[in-house]
Design an enzyme around this catalytic site. Structure first.
Site, PDB file in Angstrom:
ATOM      1  N   ASN A  32       0.800  -1.217   0.000  1.00  0.00           N
ATOM      2  CA  ASN A  32       0.000   0.000   0.000  1.00  0.00           C
ATOM      3  C   ASN A  32       0.845   1.286   0.000  1.00  0.00           C
ATOM      4  O   ASN A  32       0.839   2.050  -0.971  1.00  0.00           O
ATOM      5  CB  ASN A  32      -0.925  -0.084   1.229  1.00  0.00           C
ATOM      6  CG  ASN A  32      -1.903   1.030   1.333  1.00  0.00           C
ATOM      7  OD1 ASN A  32      -1.593   2.158   1.020  1.00  0.00           O
ATOM      8  ND2 ASN A  32      -3.103   0.743   1.809  1.00  0.00           N
ATOM      9  N   TRP A  33       1.566   1.555   1.109  1.00  0.00           N
ATOM     10  CA  TRP A  33       2.266   2.857   1.133  1.00  0.00           C
ATOM     11  C   TRP A  33       3.472   2.845   0.211  1.00  0.00           C
ATOM     12  O   TRP A  33       3.897   3.887  -0.281  1.00  0.00           O
ATOM     13  CB  TRP A  33       2.555   3.363   2.538  1.00  0.00           C
ATOM     14  CG  TRP A  33       3.501   2.631   3.446  1.00  0.00           C
ATOM     15  CD1 TRP A  33       3.805   1.321   3.458  1.00  0.00           C
ATOM     16  CD2 TRP A  33       4.267   3.224   4.515  1.00  0.00           C
ATOM     17  NE1 TRP A  33       4.690   1.049   4.468  1.00  0.00           N
ATOM     18  CE2 TRP A  33       4.986   2.193   5.131  1.00  0.00           C
ATOM     19  CE3 TRP A  33       4.395   4.511   5.011  1.00  0.00           C
ATOM     20  CZ2 TRP A  33       5.835   2.427   6.221  1.00  0.00           C
ATOM     21  CZ3 TRP A  33       5.236   4.738   6.101  1.00  0.00           C
ATOM     22  CH2 TRP A  33       5.947   3.703   6.688  1.00  0.00           C
ATOM     23  N   ASP A  34       4.005   1.651  -0.084  1.00  0.00           N
ATOM     24  CA  ASP A  34       5.067   1.581  -1.090  1.00  0.00           C
ATOM     25  C   ASP A  34       4.571   2.131  -2.424  1.00  0.00           C
ATOM     26  O   ASP A  34       5.247   2.912  -3.088  1.00  0.00           O
ATOM     27  CB  ASP A  34       5.520   0.131  -1.310  1.00  0.00           C
ATOM     28  CG  ASP A  34       6.212  -0.450  -0.087  1.00  0.00           C
ATOM     29  OD1 ASP A  34       5.509  -0.755   0.892  1.00  0.00           O
ATOM     30  OD2 ASP A  34       7.450  -0.582  -0.112  1.00  0.00           O
ATOM     31  N   TYR A  79       6.590 -16.173  -0.802  1.00  0.00           N
ATOM     32  CA  TYR A  79       6.247 -15.185   0.221  1.00  0.00           C
ATOM     33  C   TYR A  79       5.340 -15.823   1.267  1.00  0.00           C
ATOM     34  O   TYR A  79       4.412 -16.559   0.944  1.00  0.00           O
ATOM     35  CB  TYR A  79       5.518 -13.968  -0.386  1.00  0.00           C
ATOM     36  CG  TYR A  79       5.174 -12.947   0.678  1.00  0.00           C
ATOM     37  CD1 TYR A  79       6.136 -12.037   1.105  1.00  0.00           C
ATOM     38  CD2 TYR A  79       3.911 -12.927   1.284  1.00  0.00           C
ATOM     39  CE1 TYR A  79       5.839 -11.121   2.120  1.00  0.00           C
ATOM     40  CE2 TYR A  79       3.610 -12.012   2.289  1.00  0.00           C
ATOM     41  CZ  TYR A  79       4.583 -11.118   2.701  1.00  0.00           C
ATOM     42  OH  TYR A  79       4.292 -10.225   3.697  1.00  0.00           O
ATOM     43  N   GLN A 100      -2.423   0.047   5.943  1.00  0.00           N
ATOM     44  CA  GLN A 100      -1.068   0.604   6.092  1.00  0.00           C
ATOM     45  C   GLN A 100      -1.148   2.127   6.115  1.00  0.00           C
ATOM     46  O   GLN A 100      -2.167   2.694   5.729  1.00  0.00           O
ATOM     47  CB  GLN A 100      -0.173   0.129   4.936  1.00  0.00           C
ATOM     48  CG  GLN A 100       0.895  -0.832   5.399  1.00  0.00           C
ATOM     49  CD  GLN A 100       1.906  -1.219   4.337  1.00  0.00           C
ATOM     50  OE1 GLN A 100       1.728  -0.928   3.153  1.00  0.00           O
ATOM     51  NE2 GLN A 100       2.960  -1.875   4.760  1.00  0.00           N
ATOM     52  N   GLY A 156       3.451  -0.324   9.328  1.00  0.00           N
ATOM     53  CA  GLY A 156       4.578  -0.270   8.408  1.00  0.00           C
ATOM     54  C   GLY A 156       5.914  -0.382   9.120  1.00  0.00           C
ATOM     55  O   GLY A 156       6.954  -0.406   8.479  1.00  0.00           O
ATOM     56  N   ASP A 158       7.250  -2.821  11.293  1.00  0.00           N
ATOM     57  CA  ASP A 158       7.013  -4.158  11.835  1.00  0.00           C
ATOM     58  C   ASP A 158       7.596  -4.446  13.220  1.00  0.00           C
ATOM     59  O   ASP A 158       6.875  -4.802  14.132  1.00  0.00           O
ATOM     60  CB  ASP A 158       7.557  -5.207  10.863  1.00  0.00           C
ATOM     61  CG  ASP A 158       6.939  -5.079   9.478  1.00  0.00           C
ATOM     62  OD1 ASP A 158       6.325  -4.050   9.176  1.00  0.00           O
ATOM     63  OD2 ASP A 158       7.081  -6.018   8.697  1.00  0.00           O
ATOM     64  N   ARG A 192      16.006  -9.184  10.180  1.00  0.00           N
ATOM     65  CA  ARG A 192      14.551  -9.351  10.189  1.00  0.00           C
ATOM     66  C   ARG A 192      13.989  -9.527  11.605  1.00  0.00           C
ATOM     67  O   ARG A 192      14.734  -9.758  12.547  1.00  0.00           O
ATOM     68  CB  ARG A 192      14.183 -10.567   9.317  1.00  0.00           C
ATOM     69  CG  ARG A 192      14.519 -10.400   7.838  1.00  0.00           C
ATOM     70  CD  ARG A 192      13.580  -9.475   7.115  1.00  0.00           C
ATOM     71  NE  ARG A 192      12.194  -9.914   7.192  1.00  0.00           N
ATOM     72  CZ  ARG A 192      11.158  -9.201   6.777  1.00  0.00           C
ATOM     73  NH1 ARG A 192      11.333  -8.006   6.253  1.00  0.00           N
ATOM     74  NH2 ARG A 192       9.929  -9.662   6.871  1.00  0.00           N
ATOM     75  N   GLU A 390      16.422  -0.996   0.855  1.00  0.00           N
ATOM     76  CA  GLU A 390      15.172  -0.771   1.590  1.00  0.00           C
ATOM     77  C   GLU A 390      15.394   0.183   2.764  1.00  0.00           C
ATOM     78  O   GLU A 390      14.594   1.071   3.038  1.00  0.00           O
ATOM     79  CB  GLU A 390      14.641  -2.124   2.109  1.00  0.00           C
ATOM     80  CG  GLU A 390      13.379  -2.017   2.931  1.00  0.00           C
ATOM     81  CD  GLU A 390      12.797  -3.388   3.302  1.00  0.00           C
ATOM     82  OE1 GLU A 390      13.455  -4.419   3.016  1.00  0.00           O
ATOM     83  OE2 GLU A 390      11.696  -3.426   3.855  1.00  0.00           O
TER      84      GLU A 390
HETATM   85  C1  DGY Z   1       6.638  -8.321   5.609  1.00  0.00           C
HETATM   86  O1  DGY Z   1       6.224  -9.312   5.027  1.00  0.00           O
HETATM   87  O2  DGY Z   1       7.722  -8.287   6.197  1.00  0.00           O
HETATM   88  C2  DGY Z   1       5.863  -7.100   5.571  1.00  0.00           C
HETATM   89  O3  DGY Z   1       6.500  -6.063   6.212  1.00  0.00           O
HETATM   90  C3  DGY Z   1       4.458  -7.276   6.051  1.00  0.00           C
HETATM   91  O4  DGY Z   1       3.757  -6.178   5.569  1.00  0.00           O
END
Ligand code: DGY
Length: 425
Positions: A32-34, A79, A100, A156, A158, A192, A390
């Site tokens: 979304n915000w991307d 994913y 988001q 956003g 995480d 992560r 990123e």
């Molecule tokens: C992710 O998959 O890491 C995302 O940040 C979830 O929106």
């Protein structure tokens, strides 16, 4: 090749036919915000495609007005959690069941500034959808007068330490369905979120699915509920931009009055995320009322939202000045003096391009031009040093997590374009 050409190439390589993914592998869908930031970048060279990015995002809007955080136009086994894990979500396209940060109205306003007749027509096409999305935030996610969030992914940000308060207070569902993470196969796992955090993220998803993604129930009964300075200030700014767009389009008085009421509600809520002990805007756990204890890169978004008192702004600038004196690249996502600061772990320290964009814009608008220049230049310096990542290690400028990243390319393009317009070298 110039960095500007590289940025355009990244956006075109991440184009999946009408919408843009953040980066190949790690994030293979439309976020979304991307996408909103992507539109900002593409608008510097292809206005039609920029509007297409926005309309493709809106295609995922739910009947209740929510625009989800991820739109799954396919099921990519690389994913997790993909569409099957989110269950029976309610949009016209499979999606997540959360939203988001709503930057869209602000970016749409920027696209229409000095725009053509066609841009005004495109604005008229998307206005109602964005208005309905704002209404959703104010109706489905508001508790005690402030917009809240039910999931760290919705913010956003995480794994920002701000969420530990809410996450520590919840337990992992005993019947949590087994799963295999994919994110830590694509990139260095130490960048992560932790396994325990992931179990809790998935616990909230399982809860949402168990109540058929009834959004008001998710807010009122879900295991996690926090107020977030990012969502609060981004929405307040976006409401103000939406109000200006409503005037430009000559929308009915009732629509303008409604947006004015949202703005008044937002202004009143700003005080409720002011952590007086820390002297900063921080997240707050809505279940316990407890404030987080750290300065994040959302704390200075008060300038971007043009909200808060002179005293609050002064104390916020004091934190910025303190951090700027000890860090090479502004603005770290978490206070470098905090014990849980980690320079490379996602939202525990790295600087984030889209946050630098909003922070620099707000600071410049409020006349803090030196700090605005520092925040802007430091992002440009890390891109020049390391490329379009990123996020970046704020101590060394090394890139972290995903490479060839769309919003980094987009912010670069937007700034190059604006500097050109202002005649800045
Ligand atoms: C992710 O998959 O890491 C995302 O940040 C979830 O929106």
């Amino acid at each position: 090749m110039t960095l500007t050409q590289s940025a355009i190439d990244i956006l075109s390589r991440n184009d999946r036919g009408g919408f843009t993914i953040p980066t190949k592998g790690l994030y293979p869908y439309q976020w979304n915000w991307d996408s909103a930031f992507v539109a900002l970048g593409i608008a510097t060279y292809d206005m039609d495609r920029a509007w297409g990015e926005i309309t493709s995002l809106i295609e995922g809007q739910w009947p209740d007005g929510m625009i989800p955080s991820i739109i799954f136009r396919s099921d990519d086994p690389d994913y997790f959690p993909g569409p099957s894990r989110w269950g029976k979500t309610k949009g016209p396209i499979p999606s997540t069941g959360i939203s988001q940060p709503p930057v869209l109205a602000t970016i749409v306003r920027k696209l229409t500034e000095g725009g053509s007749v066609q841009d005004k027509a495109r604005l008229a096409d998307v206005f109602d959808a964005i208005y309905r999305w704002h209404a959703w935030w104010h109706d489905a996610r508001t508790v005690d007068g402030i917009v809240t969030t039910v999931h760290p992914w919705e913010t956003g940000r995480d794994n920002c330490p701000e969420w530990n308060l809410g996450l520590d207070a919840m337990t992992v569902a005993p019947d949590l369905a087994p799963y295999t993470r994919r994110d830590n196969k694509h990139v260095d796992a130490s960048f992560r979120p932790s396994q325990e955090q992931y179990d809790k993220y998935l616990t909230i998803v399982q809860f949402g699915d168990s109540i058929d993604w009834d959004q008001r129930r998710l807010t009122d009964e879900g295991p996690f509920l926090m107020a977030d300075p990012n969502l609060h200030f981004v929405l307040l700014r976006a409401d103000k931009d939406l109000r200006a767009l409503a005037a430009e389009l000559g929308k009915p008085q009732a629509v303008r009055d409604q947006i004015d009421a949202w703005i008044a509600k937002g202004e009143a809520a700003t005080d409720t995320i002011w952590n007086d002990e820390l002297g900063a805007f921080t997240a707050r756990d809505m279940h316990s009322g407890t404030f987080c204890n750290g300065f994040s890169n959302c704390s200075p978004l008060c300038f971007y939202a043009d909200s808060g008192s002179a005293e609050q702004w002064g104390k916020t600038m004091d934190h910025m000045t303190r951090i700027a004196a000890q860090i090479e690249y502004m603005l770290p996502s978490w206070d470098p003096e905090a014990p849980d600061f980690e320079a490379q772990r996602y939202w525990c320290g790295p600087l984030w391009p889209q946050m630098n964009y909003m922070t620099a814009l707000g600071l410049a608008e409020q006349g803090h031009t030196d700090m605005a220049a520092r925040v802007q230049n430091d992002l440009c310096r890390v891109i020049e040093k390391s490329g379009f990542w990123e996020c970046f290690n704020p101590l060394t400028g090394e890139g972290c997590v995903g490479n060839n990243f769309s919003w980094t390319a987009a912010v670069w393009l937007s700034w190059q374009h604006d500097k050109k317009l202002e005649g800045v070298a």
